[in-house]
Design an enzyme around this catalytic site. Sequence first.
Site, mmCIF file in Angstrom:
data_model
loop_
_atom_site.group_PDB
_atom_site.id
_atom_site.type_symbol
_atom_site.label_atom_id
_atom_site.label_comp_id
_atom_site.label_asym_id
_atom_site.label_seq_id
_atom_site.Cartn_x
_atom_site.Cartn_y
_atom_site.Cartn_z
ATOM 1 N N ARG A 53 -4.864 -0.028 -1.895
ATOM 2 C CA ARG A 53 -5.759 0.534 -2.913
ATOM 3 C C ARG A 53 -5.767 -0.325 -4.169
ATOM 4 O O ARG A 53 -6.803 -0.435 -4.847
ATOM 5 C CB ARG A 53 -5.340 1.977 -3.227
ATOM 6 C CG ARG A 53 -5.685 2.949 -2.077
ATOM 7 C CD ARG A 53 -4.879 4.231 -2.177
ATOM 8 N NE ARG A 53 -5.286 5.263 -1.227
ATOM 9 C CZ ARG A 53 -4.958 5.297 0.061
ATOM 10 N NH1 ARG A 53 -4.222 4.319 0.597
ATOM 11 N NH2 ARG A 53 -5.351 6.288 0.832
ATOM 12 N N LYS A 76 2.679 0.704 1.107
ATOM 13 C CA LYS A 76 1.534 0.102 1.797
ATOM 14 C C LYS A 76 0.225 0.756 1.341
ATOM 15 O O LYS A 76 -0.749 0.058 1.056
ATOM 16 C CB LYS A 76 1.713 0.239 3.316
ATOM 17 C CG LYS A 76 0.611 -0.393 4.126
ATOM 18 C CD LYS A 76 1.097 -0.852 5.494
ATOM 19 C CE LYS A 76 1.388 0.281 6.453
ATOM 20 N NZ LYS A 76 0.160 0.917 6.982
ATOM 21 N N LYS A 88 -3.157 6.984 15.966
ATOM 22 C CA LYS A 88 -2.587 6.014 15.008
ATOM 23 C C LYS A 88 -2.602 4.623 15.653
ATOM 24 O O LYS A 88 -3.329 4.389 16.608
ATOM 25 C CB LYS A 88 -1.179 6.452 14.617
ATOM 26 C CG LYS A 88 -1.147 7.755 13.848
ATOM 27 C CD LYS A 88 -1.830 7.620 12.518
ATOM 28 C CE LYS A 88 -1.845 8.930 11.745
ATOM 29 N NZ LYS A 88 -2.652 8.842 10.533
ATOM 30 N N GLY A 111 -5.690 0.251 10.036
ATOM 31 C CA GLY A 111 -6.678 1.323 9.918
ATOM 32 C C GLY A 111 -6.994 1.611 8.465
ATOM 33 O O GLY A 111 -8.156 1.833 8.099
ATOM 34 N N ARG A 154 5.719 1.188 13.621
ATOM 35 C CA ARG A 154 6.654 2.312 13.456
ATOM 36 C C ARG A 154 7.323 2.704 14.773
ATOM 37 O O ARG A 154 8.437 3.215 14.789
ATOM 38 C CB ARG A 154 5.951 3.505 12.813
ATOM 39 C CG ARG A 154 5.402 3.147 11.430
ATOM 40 C CD ARG A 154 5.180 4.307 10.519
ATOM 41 N NE ARG A 154 4.279 3.914 9.435
ATOM 42 C CZ ARG A 154 4.649 3.224 8.349
ATOM 43 N NH1 ARG A 154 5.907 2.885 8.167
ATOM 44 N NH2 ARG A 154 3.768 2.890 7.423
ATOM 45 N N SER A 210 -7.075 13.646 6.798
ATOM 46 C CA SER A 210 -7.037 12.182 6.763
ATOM 47 C C SER A 210 -7.309 11.648 5.366
ATOM 48 O O SER A 210 -8.421 11.787 4.833
ATOM 49 C CB SER A 210 -8.070 11.590 7.724
ATOM 50 O OG SER A 210 -8.154 10.188 7.503
ATOM 51 N N ASP A 233 3.341 9.655 9.090
ATOM 52 C CA ASP A 233 3.828 8.381 9.629
ATOM 53 C C ASP A 233 5.311 8.430 10.006
ATOM 54 O O ASP A 233 5.850 7.461 10.546
ATOM 55 C CB ASP A 233 3.602 7.258 8.607
ATOM 56 C CG ASP A 233 2.114 6.960 8.431
ATOM 57 O OD1 ASP A 233 1.346 7.189 9.386
ATOM 58 O OD2 ASP A 233 1.724 6.518 7.334
HETATM 59 C C1 S3P Z 1 -2.967 6.299 5.035
HETATM 60 C C2 S3P Z 1 -3.310 7.503 5.587
HETATM 61 C C3 S3P Z 1 -2.773 7.982 6.865
HETATM 62 C C4 S3P Z 1 -1.532 7.205 7.289
HETATM 63 C C5 S3P Z 1 -1.712 5.731 7.112
HETATM 64 C C6 S3P Z 1 -1.976 5.398 5.658
HETATM 65 C C7 S3P Z 1 -3.580 5.887 3.763
HETATM 66 O O1 S3P Z 1 -3.773 7.844 7.864
HETATM 67 O O2 S3P Z 1 -1.218 7.497 8.638
HETATM 68 O O3 S3P Z 1 -0.545 5.026 7.523
HETATM 69 O O4 S3P Z 1 -3.086 4.940 3.114
HETATM 70 O O5 S3P Z 1 -4.584 6.520 3.367
HETATM 71 P P1 S3P Z 1 -4.880 8.974 8.135
HETATM 72 O O6 S3P Z 1 -5.769 9.054 6.973
HETATM 73 O O7 S3P Z 1 -5.601 8.519 9.374
HETATM 74 O O8 S3P Z 1 -4.095 10.239 8.360
#
Ligand code: S3P
Length: 472
Positions: free
Chosen positions: A52, A47, A373, A120, A422, A193, A346
């Site tokens: 990206r 994912k 999350k 997110g 999840r 993060s 995750d």
């Molecule tokens: C992710 C970063 C993580 C992860 C999310 C995917 C990413 O979040 O929990 O499922 O693809 O950069 P955080 O950056 O908030 O830790």
Amino acid sequence: MWTPSRRAGIRRLKHGEFKMSAHGTPIPMTAHPSGALSGEAHVPGDKSISHRSLILGAMAVGQTHITGLLEGQDVIDTGRAMRAFGAEVTDHGAGVWTVQGVGVGGFAEPDQVIDCGNSGTGVRLIMGAMATSPIAATFTGDASLNKRPMARITDPLGLFGAQSYGRSGGRLPLTILGARDPLPVRYTVPMPSAQVKSAVLLAGLNAPGETVVIEREATRDHSERMLAGFGATISTELTNEGRVITLQGQPELKPQTIVVPRDPSSAAFPVCAALIVEGSDVLVPNIGLNPTRAGLFTTLREMGADLSYENLREEGGEPVADLRARFSPNMQGIEVPPDRAASMIDEYPVLSVVAAFATGDTVMRGVKELRVKESDRIDAMATGLRANGVAVQEGADWWIVTGHGMGNVTGGATVQSHLDHRIAMSFLILGMAAQKPVSVDDGGPIATSFPIFEPLMAGLGARIVRTAPQQG
Ligand code: S3P
């Protein structure tokens, strides 16, 4: 053909018309105690890398070709957003997509609100990517996303000169006015993060000069790797401050051919199911073991899981292996090192399920990010585990699951998934190994990241059923 990714977001109205809703009709599901699982589990594309690929493809000049893209709703929403910013995004079927990019600084102003659904990663990375162009965009999401903190993104974007106007606490819906004359930024990410790090790097693409991002704890490094792959000048140095990432602004990104590896975060579900269901032996081929993502597998092995890496090799500069997971009746709880948290952030929900079948305590500290999350994952898992007979203690940034030993978890309860894929999948795995079935009120969110979860698990021998007739 039934396509869960689309069905989950569709609600039937009175007169037979269909309407996309931010959150579709709930899909209750029940997992029944399962016989031995066996066979191969071919999980979908990663994912993080899928988001990206679409975003950087849209910022390159020319056509990026992607295979193995995750066709979950989160990624589909990001593809739709990239179209709204002017890129030509084409779905050729079976995970093959092309993106005709508009170049760094070439985004058009969208004429509609950008709805990122549950994601997110999608919204935060896209806000970064547009914040240094002289355009305005308004972002929204579903009930889960609109509760999540966004100031962690809009604060650093403000340093570039972008302005943002959101709800209290920096929540969505939120409008960003991109900087007309962006300044390069030096920014230390205050929490572990990858989304914040990536948003700053993507914003830095259209700022002149050097943007520097410092992270004290290493988080997933897909953005850095992919930016280098697209031809940006980017370097990472390990210093006393942490990882110092330096990006030269205003490059011309060159389109790429991307083969998206399979998602270790999705692999976690069939792997953990095999460890706790008696007699199981499951192979999960072609899983990326990038050290910034593979913390769960290390932890499981430390707990005594019969989990091996077969055919270990390198692909596209990343370690890849076929994971073989077998029933592991003698796992023991451990203290998970807090400095491993980012590499398995995750995976704590499904780890807590395995912990319930181990003996002794599994102690998880330094994990306050779990509270922001798709749901408050400590609260969601603790509440649901307790309802199914498992003892859990929790604090602001820690929790402890007391294992009952293999075969000793009662189950029998219905839990809430809180719009969190999840959480839904973790409790369905619990139900496969508990004494009584476990139900979730809504499995619909599973389509955000793992749209083939139900047929894939059924193919291994799991009994996961939809428990109430769907409306529509
Ligand atoms: C992710 C970063 C993580 C992860 C999310 C995917 C990413 O979040 O929990 O499922 O693809 O950069 P955080 O950056 O908030 O830790």
